[in-house]
Design a protein around this motif. Sequence first.
Motif, PDB file in Angstrom:
ATOM      1  N   LEU A  84      43.887  47.089  42.450  1.00  0.00           N
ATOM      2  CA  LEU A  84      43.509  45.982  41.515  1.00  0.00           C
ATOM      3  C   LEU A  84      43.050  44.994  42.744  1.00  0.00           C
ATOM      4  CD1 LEU A  84      46.618  45.234  39.361  1.00  0.00           C
ATOM      5  CD2 LEU A  84      44.392  46.103  38.823  1.00  0.00           C
ATOM      6  N   GLU A  85      43.223  45.079  43.982  1.00  0.00           N
ATOM      7  CA  GLU A  85      42.626  44.368  44.808  1.00  0.00           C
ATOM      8  C   GLU A  85      41.540  44.567  45.434  1.00  0.00           C
ATOM      9  OE1 GLU A  85      44.568  42.207  48.965  1.00  0.00           O
ATOM     10  OE2 GLU A  85      44.915  44.292  48.600  1.00  0.00           O
ATOM     11  N   ALA A  86      41.085  45.779  45.258  1.00  0.00           N
ATOM     12  CA  ALA A  86      39.906  46.572  45.667  1.00  0.00           C
ATOM     13  C   ALA A  86      39.005  46.240  44.643  1.00  0.00           C
ATOM     14  CB  ALA A  86      39.995  48.011  45.875  1.00  0.00           C
ATOM     15  N   LYS A  87      39.331  45.841  43.481  1.00  0.00           N
ATOM     16  CA  LYS A  87      38.326  45.453  42.186  1.00  0.00           C
ATOM     17  C   LYS A  87      38.430  43.933  42.236  1.00  0.00           C
ATOM     18  CE  LYS A  87      39.845  49.291  39.341  1.00  0.00           C
ATOM     19  NZ  LYS A  87      40.276  49.893  38.113  1.00  0.00           N
ATOM     20  N   GLY A  88      38.906  43.155  43.161  1.00  0.00           N
ATOM     21  CA  GLY A  88      38.921  41.799  43.029  1.00  0.00           C
ATOM     22  C   GLY A  88      39.658  40.974  42.242  1.00  0.00           C
ATOM     23  N   LEU A  89      40.541  41.730  41.658  1.00  0.00           N
ATOM     24  CA  LEU A  89      41.228  41.018  40.314  1.00  0.00           C
ATOM     25  C   LEU A  89      42.709  40.558  40.878  1.00  0.00           C
ATOM     26  CD1 LEU A  89      40.922  44.442  37.919  1.00  0.00           C
ATOM     27  CD2 LEU A  89      39.738  42.083  38.104  1.00  0.00           C
ATOM     28  N   VAL A  90      43.344  40.949  42.253  1.00  0.00           N
ATOM     29  CA  VAL A  90      44.373  40.155  42.820  1.00  0.00           C
ATOM     30  C   VAL A  90      44.111  40.098  44.122  1.00  0.00           C
ATOM     31  CG1 VAL A  90      46.006  41.597  41.062  1.00  0.00           C
ATOM     32  CG2 VAL A  90      45.567  42.340  43.284  1.00  0.00           C
ATOM     33  N   ALA A  91      45.043  39.055  44.670  1.00  0.00           N
ATOM     34  CA  ALA A  91      44.739  38.964  45.768  1.00  0.00           C
ATOM     35  C   ALA A  91      46.251  38.768  46.793  1.00  0.00           C
ATOM     36  CB  ALA A  91      44.038  37.421  46.397  1.00  0.00           C
ATOM     37  N   ARG A  92      46.383  39.223  47.983  1.00  0.00           N
ATOM     38  CA  ARG A  92      47.601  39.028  48.643  1.00  0.00           C
ATOM     39  C   ARG A  92      47.571  37.797  49.650  1.00  0.00           C
ATOM     40  NH1 ARG A  92      46.893  45.103  49.110  1.00  0.00           N
ATOM     41  NH2 ARG A  92      49.002  45.966  48.398  1.00  0.00           N
ATOM     42  N   GLY A  93      48.798  37.240  49.618  1.00  0.00           N
ATOM     43  CA  GLY A  93      48.705  36.145  50.457  1.00  0.00           C
ATOM     44  C   GLY A  93      50.212  35.651  50.999  1.00  0.00           C
ATOM     45  N   ALA A  94      50.361  35.090  51.943  1.00  0.00           N
ATOM     46  CA  ALA A  94      51.652  34.823  52.671  1.00  0.00           C
ATOM     47  C   ALA A  94      52.358  34.172  51.623  1.00  0.00           C
ATOM     48  CB  ALA A  94      51.299  34.017  53.950  1.00  0.00           C
ATOM     49  N   ASP A  95      53.782  34.253  51.680  1.00  0.00           N
ATOM     50  CA  ASP A  95      54.762  33.573  50.986  1.00  0.00           C
ATOM     51  C   ASP A  95      55.081  32.290  51.454  1.00  0.00           C
ATOM     52  OD1 ASP A  95      57.058  32.534  49.621  1.00  0.00           O
ATOM     53  OD2 ASP A  95      57.789  34.631  49.342  1.00  0.00           O
ATOM     54  N   ASP A 108      40.565  34.587  39.773  1.00  0.00           N
ATOM     55  CA  ASP A 108      40.013  34.331  38.517  1.00  0.00           C
ATOM     56  C   ASP A 108      39.507  35.444  37.628  1.00  0.00           C
ATOM     57  OD1 ASP A 108      40.394  31.489  39.115  1.00  0.00           O
ATOM     58  OD2 ASP A 108      38.513  31.311  40.106  1.00  0.00           O
ATOM     59  N   ALA A 109      38.840  36.304  38.576  1.00  0.00           N
ATOM     60  CA  ALA A 109      38.309  37.435  37.947  1.00  0.00           C
ATOM     61  C   ALA A 109      39.558  38.416  37.041  1.00  0.00           C
ATOM     62  CB  ALA A 109      37.454  38.606  38.825  1.00  0.00           C
ATOM     63  N   GLY A 110      40.664  38.424  37.871  1.00  0.00           N
ATOM     64  CA  GLY A 110      41.600  39.120  37.190  1.00  0.00           C
ATOM     65  C   GLY A 110      42.305  38.258  35.990  1.00  0.00           C
ATOM     66  N   ARG A 111      42.376  37.165  35.983  1.00  0.00           N
ATOM     67  CA  ARG A 111      42.806  36.205  34.720  1.00  0.00           C
ATOM     68  C   ARG A 111      41.801  36.619  33.603  1.00  0.00           C
ATOM     69  NH1 ARG A 111      44.939  32.914  38.871  1.00  0.00           N
ATOM     70  NH2 ARG A 111      42.850  31.940  39.045  1.00  0.00           N
ATOM     71  N   GLU A 112      40.532  36.454  33.979  1.00  0.00           N
ATOM     72  CA  GLU A 112      39.487  36.684  32.948  1.00  0.00           C
ATOM     73  C   GLU A 112      39.644  38.169  32.561  1.00  0.00           C
ATOM     74  OE1 GLU A 112      34.683  36.943  32.753  1.00  0.00           O
ATOM     75  OE2 GLU A 112      35.468  35.024  33.867  1.00  0.00           O
ATOM     76  N   LEU A 113      39.720  39.022  33.076  1.00  0.00           N
ATOM     77  CA  LEU A 113      39.788  40.456  32.711  1.00  0.00           C
ATOM     78  C   LEU A 113      41.114  40.518  31.853  1.00  0.00           C
ATOM     79  CD1 LEU A 113      38.515  43.197  32.424  1.00  0.00           C
ATOM     80  CD2 LEU A 113      39.889  43.690  34.457  1.00  0.00           C
ATOM     81  N   THR A 114      42.377  40.233  32.243  1.00  0.00           N
ATOM     82  CA  THR A 114      43.669  40.253  31.629  1.00  0.00           C
ATOM     83  C   THR A 114      43.184  39.599  30.279  1.00  0.00           C
ATOM     84  OG1 THR A 114      44.531  40.037  33.759  1.00  0.00           O
ATOM     85  CG2 THR A 114      45.805  39.596  31.727  1.00  0.00           C
ATOM     86  N   GLU A 115      42.784  38.692  29.928  1.00  0.00           N
ATOM     87  CA  GLU A 115      42.486  38.087  28.677  1.00  0.00           C
ATOM     88  C   GLU A 115      41.606  38.802  27.805  1.00  0.00           C
ATOM     89  OE1 GLU A 115      43.349  36.025  25.411  1.00  0.00           O
ATOM     90  OE2 GLU A 115      44.308  35.457  27.571  1.00  0.00           O
ATOM     91  N   GLN A 116      40.637  39.487  28.459  1.00  0.00           N
ATOM     92  CA  GLN A 116      39.677  40.225  27.687  1.00  0.00           C
ATOM     93  C   GLN A 116      40.447  41.647  27.251  1.00  0.00           C
ATOM     94  OE1 GLN A 116      36.362  41.345  30.223  1.00  0.00           O
ATOM     95  NE2 GLN A 116      35.648  39.190  30.234  1.00  0.00           N
TER      96      GLN A 116
END
Length: 154
Positions: A84-95, A108-116
């Motif tokens: 999913l990260e490679a597709k730009g749908l999720v990102a990893r970040g520090a807690d 944003d792309a992940g949220r949009e695709l999820t809604e579709q």
Amino acid sequence: MASRKNPASPGDLSELFHRSFRLLRHSWSQRLAPFELTPHQFRALHTLTRNAADPHSAGGMRLKDVAERLRIAARSATEVIDHLEAKGLVARGADPVDRRATLVTLTDAGRELTEQVRTAHRAHTEDYFSRLDAAERAELARILGKLSGPAEHQ
């Protein structure tokens, strides 16, 4: 052979239930293909979406929590999130609470695709169950609710 004479035997019911589930799962996998997602990937996106809507969430999820929610091994969750990260749908970040931990968030792309995909899923579900009339759907929901509730004898 006795179960063939009685289609309501537990063995036959189990087989019918399993076959119906396999057909539903297979047809859903086919519907996900144009989105270039696997069922596990969509479930992860859906889980992250629900988590983001929770006002008590930290804005993301740890991988171990994603694995727990998906009921898969941590290594499998890592692979799903990597794709999913490679597709730009999720990102990893520090807690922000624990610098040693990593949070996974939707882009944003992940949220949009999820809604579709959720829209396509609703249409798929409606199509799959369209062979049942309203009373049959209500009865199926009642029965499945009863089966998925707490069992008296386990």
